[in-house]
Write a protein that holds these residues in place. Structure first.
Motif, PDB file in Angstrom:
ATOM      1  N   GLU A  53       4.885  -7.803   5.950  1.00  0.00           N
ATOM      2  CA  GLU A  53       4.395  -6.981   4.850  1.00  0.00           C
ATOM      3  C   GLU A  53       5.200  -5.682   4.745  1.00  0.00           C
ATOM      4  O   GLU A  53       5.497  -5.204   3.671  1.00  0.00           O
ATOM      5  CB  GLU A  53       2.908  -6.657   5.077  1.00  0.00           C
ATOM      6  N   ARG A  98      -0.009   1.512   5.929  1.00  0.00           N
ATOM      7  CA  ARG A  98      -0.202   0.097   5.575  1.00  0.00           C
ATOM      8  C   ARG A  98      -0.332  -0.753   6.834  1.00  0.00           C
ATOM      9  O   ARG A  98      -1.201  -1.625   6.921  1.00  0.00           O
ATOM     10  CB  ARG A  98       0.958  -0.377   4.706  1.00  0.00           C
ATOM     11  N   LEU A 109      -3.593  -2.915   8.031  1.00  0.00           N
ATOM     12  CA  LEU A 109      -3.497  -4.349   8.304  1.00  0.00           C
ATOM     13  C   LEU A 109      -4.028  -4.693   9.696  1.00  0.00           C
ATOM     14  O   LEU A 109      -4.646  -5.741   9.893  1.00  0.00           O
ATOM     15  CB  LEU A 109      -2.057  -4.836   8.147  1.00  0.00           C
ATOM     16  N   VAL A 143       1.862  -8.253   9.470  1.00  0.00           N
ATOM     17  CA  VAL A 143       2.122  -6.816   9.596  1.00  0.00           C
ATOM     18  C   VAL A 143       3.598  -6.502   9.404  1.00  0.00           C
ATOM     19  O   VAL A 143       3.963  -5.751   8.496  1.00  0.00           O
ATOM     20  CB  VAL A 143       1.622  -6.266  10.955  1.00  0.00           C
TER      21      VAL A 143
END
Length: 199
Positions: free
Chosen positions: A118, A51, A55, A115
Motif C-alpha cells: 500500500e 497510513r 493499516l 502495508v
C-alpha cells in the motif's frame, strides 16, 4: 491521578464484560498502532507514516483481537474443567504448535502484501501484484524460520504466565500488550528486510 486511572480501568472492565469481542478488538487495534508508532520512531522515521500505522491498527482490530478472543474461548472448551500445571503446559504447547506459526506467517504476509504494498505501490496494475506476491513469498521463506524460532524462545513463557495467572477475560489484553512489544520486533525485522531490498 490514581483515581482517574482506577475509574478508567473499572470502565474498561465493564466494557470487557458487556462487549468482550468489541472491547478486545479495539484494544488490540490501539496496541498495534502504538507498537507501530514505536517501531517507526526506533527505526529512524522522521515523519510518522500514518497510513502504515492505520493499516496495522486495522490488523489488530479486524484480526488479532478477534482471533485472540476466539482462541481463548476454544482453549477453555478443549480443556473444560481441567486445571493445574499439566493443563497449562498442554495449552501452551497447543498454542505454540498451532496459532503461533500461523499468526507469525499471517502477519508477515499482511505486512508485505498490504502495508508495504500500500505504501510503495499504491494505484498499481494487477501485474505488479504478482511481483509483489513473489517478493513477499521470498521474504517469508527467508525470514520466517528465524522469526518463528525466536517466537518459540519467547512466547511459551508469555503463554505460561497468561494461562496460569490471568483470568480468562484479561488474557487477550495481556497477550495484546505483549504482542505490541513483539510487533515492534516484527516491524523492525520486516523494515530491515525492506531496507536491504531497496539498497
Amino acid at each position: 491521578m490514581s483515581e482517574i486511572v482506577l475509574v478508567a480501568w473499572q470502565r474498561y472492565l465493564r466494557q470487557l464484560q458487556l462487549h468482550p469481542l468489541r472491547t478486545k478488538a479495539i484494544t488490540s487495534g490501539i496496541l498495534a498502532g502504538c507498537s507501530d508508532a514505536i517501531a517507526q520512531k526506533i527505526s529512524g522515521v522522521k515523519k510518522l507514516q500514518l497510513r502504515r500505522l492505520l493499516l496495522l491498527m486495522l490488523y489488530g482490530f479486524i484480526y488479532a483481537g478477534p482471533f485472540g478472543h476466539f482462541l481463548h474461548k476454544l482453549m477453555e472448551k478443549i480443556f473444560k474443567g481441567k486445571k493445574g500445571n499439566e493443563t497449562v503446559a498442554k495449552k501452551v504447547i497447543l498454542e505454540q504448535l498451532t496459532s503461533s506459526p500461523w499468526n507469525n506467517m499471517f502477519f508477515m504476509a499482511y505486512y508485505g502484501l498490504v502495508v508495504e504494498d500500500e505504501l510503495s505501490q499504491a494505484f498499481t496494475c494487477f501485474a505488479s501484484a504478482g511481483r509483489s506476491f513473489s517478493l513477499v513469498s521470498k521474504k517469508i521463506r527467508n525470514d520466517y524460520p528465524s522469526i518463528q524460532l525466536t517466537a518459540w524462545k519467547f512466547w511459551p513463557i508469555v503463554g505460561w504466565i497468561n494461562y496460569q495467572y490471568m483470568p480468562l477475560q484479561l488474557r487477550v489484553l495481556f497477550h495484546s500488550f505483549v504482542a505490541s512489544c513483539w510487533g515492534v520486533f516484527l516491524n523492525l525485522k520486516a523494515r530491515s528486510a525492506a531496507t536491504v531490498k531497496k539498497a
